[in-house]
Design a protein around this motif. Structure first.
Motif, short mmCIF file in Angstrom:
data_model
loop_
_atom_site.label_atom_id
_atom_site.label_comp_id
_atom_site.label_asym_id
_atom_site.label_seq_id
_atom_site.Cartn_x
_atom_site.Cartn_y
_atom_site.Cartn_z
N LYS A 1 0.83 -1.20 0.00
CA LYS A 1 0.00 0.00 0.00
C LYS A 1 0.87 1.25 0.00
O LYS A 1 0.54 2.26 -0.64
CB LYS A 1 -0.93 0.01 1.22
CG LYS A 1 -1.85 1.23 1.27
CD LYS A 1 -2.74 1.20 2.49
CE LYS A 1 -3.68 2.43 2.49
NZ LYS A 1 -2.98 3.71 2.47
N ARG A 2 1.98 1.20 0.72
CA ARG A 2 2.87 2.36 0.78
C ARG A 2 3.44 2.69 -0.60
O ARG A 2 3.53 3.86 -0.98
CB ARG A 2 3.99 2.10 1.77
CG ARG A 2 4.82 3.34 2.06
CD ARG A 2 5.79 3.11 3.19
NE ARG A 2 6.63 4.28 3.39
CZ ARG A 2 7.92 4.25 3.63
NH1 ARG A 2 8.54 3.08 3.74
NH2 ARG A 2 8.63 5.33 3.81
N CYS A 3 3.83 1.66 -1.33
CA CYS A 3 4.32 1.88 -2.70
C CYS A 3 3.24 2.50 -3.57
O CYS A 3 3.50 3.43 -4.34
CB CYS A 3 4.79 0.57 -3.32
SG CYS A 3 6.38 -0.03 -2.71
N LEU A 4 2.02 2.00 -3.44
CA LEU A 4 0.91 2.55 -4.23
C LEU A 4 0.65 4.01 -3.88
O LEU A 4 0.40 4.84 -4.76
CB LEU A 4 -0.36 1.72 -4.00
CG LEU A 4 -0.36 0.30 -4.57
CD1 LEU A 4 -1.61 -0.44 -4.13
CD2 LEU A 4 -0.26 0.32 -6.09
N ASP A 5 0.71 4.33 -2.58
CA ASP A 5 0.47 5.71 -2.15
C ASP A 5 1.50 6.66 -2.75
O ASP A 5 1.16 7.76 -3.20
CB ASP A 5 0.52 5.80 -0.61
CG ASP A 5 -0.69 5.15 0.05
OD1 ASP A 5 -1.70 4.92 -0.65
OD2 ASP A 5 -0.61 4.87 1.27
N ILE A 6 2.77 6.24 -2.75
CA ILE A 6 3.82 7.10 -3.29
C ILE A 6 3.71 7.22 -4.80
O ILE A 6 3.88 8.32 -5.37
CB ILE A 6 5.21 6.58 -2.86
CG1 ILE A 6 5.37 6.76 -1.35
CG2 ILE A 6 6.33 7.32 -3.60
CD1 ILE A 6 6.61 6.12 -0.78
N LEU A 7 3.41 6.13 -5.48
CA LEU A 7 3.22 6.18 -6.92
C LEU A 7 2.07 7.12 -7.28
O LEU A 7 2.13 7.86 -8.27
CB LEU A 7 2.93 4.78 -7.47
CG LEU A 7 4.13 3.85 -7.67
CD1 LEU A 7 3.66 2.44 -7.97
CD2 LEU A 7 5.04 4.35 -8.79
N ASN A 8 1.03 7.11 -6.47
CA ASN A 8 -0.15 7.93 -6.74
C ASN A 8 0.15 9.42 -6.60
O ASN A 8 -0.55 10.26 -7.16
CB ASN A 8 -1.28 7.53 -5.80
CG ASN A 8 -2.65 7.71 -6.44
OD1 ASN A 8 -2.80 7.57 -7.66
ND2 ASN A 8 -3.65 8.01 -5.64
N LEU A 9 1.22 9.74 -5.83
CA LEU A 9 1.57 11.14 -5.58
C LEU A 9 2.77 11.62 -6.40
O LEU A 9 3.07 12.81 -6.43
CB LEU A 9 1.91 11.33 -4.09
CG LEU A 9 0.76 11.13 -3.10
CD1 LEU A 9 1.31 11.15 -1.67
CD2 LEU A 9 -0.31 12.20 -3.28
N CYS A 10 3.45 10.70 -7.07
CA CYS A 10 4.73 11.07 -7.68
C CYS A 10 4.55 11.99 -8.89
O CYS A 10 3.56 11.91 -9.62
CB CYS A 10 5.53 9.82 -8.06
SG CYS A 10 4.91 8.95 -9.50
#
Length: 271
Positions: free
Chosen positions: A17-26
Protein backbone atom coordinates in the motif's frame (compact mmCIF):
# COMPACT_ATOMS: atom_id res chain seq x y z
CA UNK A 1 12.31 13.43 -2.37
CA UNK A 2 13.57 10.38 -4.22
CA UNK A 3 12.06 6.94 -3.58
CA UNK A 4 13.31 3.56 -4.76
CA UNK A 5 10.27 1.30 -5.09
CA UNK A 6 10.25 -2.49 -5.47
CA UNK A 7 7.67 -3.72 -7.96
CA UNK A 8 6.00 -7.15 -8.08
CA UNK A 9 8.10 -9.97 -9.51
CA UNK A 10 4.98 -11.72 -10.76
CA UNK A 11 1.88 -11.37 -8.63
CA UNK A 12 0.44 -7.85 -8.82
CA UNK A 13 -0.99 -8.17 -5.29
CA UNK A 14 2.53 -8.21 -3.84
CA UNK A 15 2.93 -4.44 -4.20
CA UNK A 16 2.55 -2.68 -0.85
CA UNK A 17 0.00 0.00 0.00
CA UNK A 18 2.87 2.36 0.78
CA UNK A 19 4.32 1.88 -2.70
CA UNK A 20 0.91 2.55 -4.23
CA UNK A 21 0.47 5.71 -2.15
CA UNK A 22 3.82 7.10 -3.29
CA UNK A 23 3.22 6.18 -6.92
CA UNK A 24 -0.15 7.93 -6.74
CA UNK A 25 1.57 11.14 -5.58
CA UNK A 26 4.73 11.07 -7.68
CA UNK A 27 5.57 13.77 -10.23
CA UNK A 28 8.39 11.98 -12.02
CA UNK A 29 9.16 8.30 -12.62
CA UNK A 30 12.68 7.17 -13.49
CA UNK A 31 12.63 3.58 -14.66
CA UNK A 32 14.58 0.83 -16.33
CA UNK A 33 12.20 0.56 -19.29
CA UNK A 34 9.37 3.10 -19.67
CA UNK A 35 7.27 0.67 -21.73
CA UNK A 36 7.31 -1.93 -18.95
CA UNK A 37 6.63 0.67 -16.27
CA UNK A 38 3.75 2.31 -18.14
CA UNK A 39 2.16 -1.11 -18.62
CA UNK A 40 2.51 -1.79 -14.88
CA UNK A 41 0.94 1.58 -14.03
CA UNK A 42 -2.04 0.87 -16.28
CA UNK A 43 -2.58 -2.44 -14.48
CA UNK A 44 -2.28 -0.83 -11.05
CA UNK A 45 -4.64 2.02 -11.96
CA UNK A 46 -7.25 -0.46 -13.16
CA UNK A 47 -6.90 -2.97 -10.33
CA UNK A 48 -6.77 -0.48 -7.44
CA UNK A 49 -8.84 2.36 -8.95
CA UNK A 50 -5.91 4.77 -8.77
CA UNK A 51 -4.80 7.73 -10.86
CA UNK A 52 -1.04 7.27 -11.10
CA UNK A 53 -0.19 9.90 -13.70
CA UNK A 54 3.35 11.32 -13.43
CA UNK A 55 4.16 14.32 -15.59
CA UNK A 56 7.49 12.93 -16.77
CA UNK A 57 9.17 9.58 -17.45
CA UNK A 58 12.91 9.06 -17.73
CA UNK A 59 14.70 5.83 -18.64
CA UNK A 60 17.83 4.95 -16.67
CA UNK A 61 19.64 1.67 -17.18
CA UNK A 62 23.19 0.36 -17.39
CA UNK A 63 23.61 1.43 -21.02
CA UNK A 64 22.70 5.11 -20.69
CA UNK A 65 23.99 6.16 -17.25
CA UNK A 66 26.58 8.65 -18.48
CA UNK A 67 24.15 10.32 -20.87
CA UNK A 68 21.40 10.43 -18.23
CA UNK A 69 23.43 12.19 -15.55
CA UNK A 70 24.84 14.80 -17.94
CA UNK A 71 21.29 15.89 -18.84
CA UNK A 72 19.19 15.27 -15.72
CA UNK A 73 18.95 18.19 -13.30
CA UNK A 74 19.62 17.28 -9.67
CA UNK A 75 17.14 19.91 -8.46
CA UNK A 76 14.28 17.84 -9.92
CA UNK A 77 14.99 15.24 -7.25
CA UNK A 78 14.67 17.91 -4.56
CA UNK A 79 11.68 19.87 -5.84
CA UNK A 80 9.52 16.89 -6.85
CA UNK A 81 8.34 13.51 -5.62
CA UNK A 82 10.45 11.20 -7.77
CA UNK A 83 10.19 7.42 -7.97
CA UNK A 84 12.73 4.98 -9.38
CA UNK A 85 11.61 1.47 -10.35
CA UNK A 86 13.32 -1.38 -12.19
CA UNK A 87 11.28 -3.72 -14.39
CA UNK A 88 10.56 -6.11 -11.51
CA UNK A 89 11.65 -6.60 -7.92
CA UNK A 90 14.03 -4.54 -5.81
CA UNK A 91 16.09 -1.87 -7.60
CA UNK A 92 19.88 -2.24 -7.33
CA UNK A 93 19.76 -6.03 -6.72
CA UNK A 94 21.02 -7.39 -10.06
CA UNK A 95 18.99 -4.51 -11.49
CA UNK A 96 19.79 -0.88 -12.37
CA UNK A 97 19.58 1.85 -9.72
CA UNK A 98 22.98 1.85 -8.01
CA UNK A 99 24.19 4.81 -10.08
CA UNK A 100 21.15 6.83 -9.00
CA UNK A 101 21.81 6.02 -5.34
CA UNK A 102 25.40 7.22 -5.78
CA UNK A 103 24.17 10.38 -7.56
CA UNK A 104 21.83 11.16 -4.66
CA UNK A 105 24.59 10.59 -2.11
CA UNK A 106 27.07 12.79 -3.99
CA UNK A 107 24.56 15.63 -4.35
CA UNK A 108 23.13 15.55 -0.83
CA UNK A 109 19.68 14.44 -2.02
CA UNK A 110 17.38 12.70 0.44
CA UNK A 111 16.25 9.29 -0.71
CA UNK A 112 14.43 6.31 0.70
CA UNK A 113 14.31 2.63 -0.29
CA UNK A 114 11.01 0.88 0.37
CA UNK A 115 10.78 -2.80 1.25
CA UNK A 116 9.13 -5.28 -1.06
CA UNK A 117 9.42 -8.18 -3.47
CA UNK A 118 12.82 -9.76 -4.07
CA UNK A 119 13.36 -13.05 -5.91
CA UNK A 120 16.62 -13.92 -4.16
CA UNK A 121 15.21 -13.72 -0.64
CA UNK A 122 12.08 -15.59 -1.70
CA UNK A 123 14.24 -18.43 -3.05
CA UNK A 124 16.39 -18.45 0.12
CA UNK A 125 13.31 -18.85 2.29
CA UNK A 126 11.80 -21.52 0.03
CA UNK A 127 14.98 -23.56 -0.43
CA UNK A 128 15.25 -25.36 2.90
CA UNK A 129 19.01 -25.07 2.36
CA UNK A 130 19.94 -21.71 3.88
CA UNK A 131 20.12 -21.66 7.67
CA UNK A 132 21.66 -18.22 8.14
CA UNK A 133 24.46 -16.92 5.90
CA UNK A 134 24.41 -17.09 2.12
CA UNK A 135 26.24 -15.54 -0.84
CA UNK A 136 24.32 -13.77 -3.60
CA UNK A 137 26.05 -13.82 -7.00
CA UNK A 138 23.25 -12.52 -9.22
CA UNK A 139 23.74 -13.42 -12.88
CA UNK A 140 26.94 -15.23 -13.82
CA UNK A 141 28.83 -14.42 -17.05
CA UNK A 142 26.94 -15.89 -19.99
CA UNK A 143 29.67 -17.81 -21.77
CA UNK A 144 33.29 -18.80 -21.97
CA UNK A 145 36.07 -19.19 -19.45
CA UNK A 146 34.61 -16.46 -17.27
CA UNK A 147 31.45 -18.51 -16.76
CA UNK A 148 33.42 -21.68 -16.00
CA UNK A 149 35.42 -19.88 -13.33
CA UNK A 150 32.30 -18.29 -11.84
CA UNK A 151 30.63 -21.70 -11.49
CA UNK A 152 33.74 -23.19 -9.91
CA UNK A 153 33.98 -20.26 -7.52
CA UNK A 154 30.33 -20.73 -6.53
CA UNK A 155 30.98 -24.39 -5.75
CA UNK A 156 34.04 -23.53 -3.66
CA UNK A 157 32.14 -21.22 -1.31
CA UNK A 158 31.25 -22.66 2.09
CA UNK A 159 27.97 -20.73 2.34
CA UNK A 160 24.97 -21.53 0.12
CA UNK A 161 24.99 -19.55 -3.11
CA UNK A 162 22.05 -17.79 -4.78
CA UNK A 163 22.19 -17.29 -8.56
CA UNK A 164 19.78 -15.75 -11.06
CA UNK A 165 19.53 -17.57 -14.38
CA UNK A 166 17.64 -17.30 -17.65
CA UNK A 167 15.56 -20.16 -19.11
CA UNK A 168 18.11 -20.40 -21.95
CA UNK A 169 20.97 -21.30 -19.62
CA UNK A 170 19.45 -22.91 -16.52
CA UNK A 171 19.83 -26.50 -17.73
CA UNK A 172 23.40 -25.83 -18.88
CA UNK A 173 24.19 -24.37 -15.45
CA UNK A 174 22.94 -27.44 -13.59
CA UNK A 175 24.68 -29.76 -16.08
CA UNK A 176 27.98 -27.93 -15.48
CA UNK A 177 27.55 -28.30 -11.71
CA UNK A 178 26.63 -31.98 -12.07
CA UNK A 179 29.85 -32.67 -14.00
CA UNK A 180 31.91 -31.15 -11.20
CA UNK A 181 29.90 -32.24 -8.17
CA UNK A 182 26.98 -34.55 -9.04
CA UNK A 183 25.89 -34.95 -5.40
CA UNK A 184 25.73 -31.21 -4.58
CA UNK A 185 22.21 -30.30 -3.41
CA UNK A 186 20.41 -27.66 -5.46
CA UNK A 187 17.07 -25.89 -5.12
CA UNK A 188 15.59 -24.19 -8.18
CA UNK A 189 12.47 -22.05 -8.49
CA UNK A 190 11.01 -20.55 -11.65
CA UNK A 191 8.28 -17.96 -12.18
CA UNK A 192 8.15 -17.15 -8.45
CA UNK A 193 4.75 -15.78 -7.29
CA UNK A 194 3.24 -16.36 -10.75
CA UNK A 195 0.56 -18.82 -11.86
CA UNK A 196 3.07 -21.38 -13.16
CA UNK A 197 5.58 -21.17 -10.30
CA UNK A 198 7.51 -24.42 -9.97
CA UNK A 199 10.05 -25.64 -7.41
CA UNK A 200 12.70 -28.36 -7.77
CA UNK A 201 15.14 -29.74 -5.21
CA UNK A 202 17.59 -32.61 -5.62
CA UNK A 203 21.21 -33.48 -6.21
CA UNK A 204 22.76 -31.80 -9.23
CA UNK A 205 22.81 -35.09 -11.13
CA UNK A 206 19.15 -35.86 -10.46
CA UNK A 207 18.10 -32.27 -11.07
CA UNK A 208 19.50 -32.44 -14.60
CA UNK A 209 17.08 -35.26 -15.39
CA UNK A 210 14.19 -33.37 -13.76
CA UNK A 211 14.84 -30.20 -15.75
CA UNK A 212 15.19 -32.07 -19.04
CA UNK A 213 11.54 -33.09 -18.74
CA UNK A 214 10.31 -29.75 -17.37
CA UNK A 215 9.04 -26.58 -19.04
CA UNK A 216 11.96 -24.20 -18.58
CA UNK A 217 10.20 -21.00 -19.64
CA UNK A 218 10.43 -18.17 -17.12
CA UNK A 219 13.04 -16.54 -14.91
CA UNK A 220 14.93 -18.83 -12.53
CA UNK A 221 16.57 -18.49 -9.14
CA UNK A 222 19.00 -21.21 -8.05
CA UNK A 223 20.21 -21.98 -4.52
CA UNK A 224 23.30 -24.20 -4.30
CA UNK A 225 24.26 -25.75 -1.00
CA UNK A 226 27.62 -24.64 0.36
CA UNK A 227 30.81 -26.64 -0.05
CA UNK A 228 31.53 -29.11 2.72
CA UNK A 229 35.17 -29.33 1.67
CA UNK A 230 36.95 -26.56 3.56
CA UNK A 231 40.30 -27.49 2.03
CA UNK A 232 39.33 -26.45 -1.50
CA UNK A 233 41.21 -23.53 -3.02
CA UNK A 234 39.04 -20.61 -4.01
CA UNK A 235 39.64 -18.52 -7.11
CA UNK A 236 41.74 -15.45 -6.35
CA UNK A 237 41.83 -11.93 -7.75
CA UNK A 238 45.17 -12.80 -9.34
CA UNK A 239 43.59 -15.80 -11.11
CA UNK A 240 40.94 -13.57 -12.68
CA UNK A 241 43.41 -10.82 -13.59
CA UNK A 242 45.43 -13.36 -15.57
CA UNK A 243 42.44 -14.33 -17.71
CA UNK A 244 42.46 -13.25 -21.35
CA UNK A 245 38.83 -12.07 -21.37
CA UNK A 246 37.17 -8.69 -22.14
CA UNK A 247 37.60 -6.05 -19.40
CA UNK A 248 33.84 -5.76 -18.77
CA UNK A 249 33.53 -9.50 -18.10
CA UNK A 250 36.66 -9.43 -15.95
CA UNK A 251 35.22 -6.50 -13.97
CA UNK A 252 32.01 -8.43 -13.29
CA UNK A 253 33.97 -11.43 -11.99
CA UNK A 254 36.19 -9.26 -9.79
CA UNK A 255 33.12 -7.44 -8.44
CA UNK A 256 31.53 -10.72 -7.39
CA UNK A 257 34.75 -11.79 -5.70
CA UNK A 258 35.63 -8.52 -3.95
CA UNK A 259 32.28 -6.82 -3.35
CA UNK A 260 33.42 -3.66 -5.17
CA UNK A 261 31.30 -2.03 -7.87
CA UNK A 262 31.67 -3.21 -11.48
CA UNK A 263 32.02 0.42 -12.61
CA UNK A 264 34.90 1.10 -10.21
CA UNK A 265 36.81 -2.03 -11.21
CA UNK A 266 36.18 -1.44 -14.93
CA UNK A 267 37.63 2.08 -14.61
CA UNK A 268 40.74 0.65 -12.89
CA UNK A 269 41.21 -1.98 -15.58
CA UNK A 270 41.08 0.69 -18.29
CA UNK A 271 43.04 3.32 -16.35
Amino acid sequence: MLYFLPTPIGNLDDISKRCLDILNLCDIIICEDSRVTKSLINLLNTKYNLNINPSEFYSLHTHNESEFFTKFEAKKLIENTVVYVSDAGMPCISDPGVALVEFAQQNGINYEVLSGANAALLAVAASGIVQKEFTFLGFLPNTGRGRELAIQNALNLTYPVVIYESPKRVLQLVEAIAKLEPKREIFAIKEATKKFEAKFKNSAKNLVAMLKSANLKGEWCIVIDGSKNNTQNTISVADINELDIPPKQKAKLLAKLTGKSVKEIYAQLNG
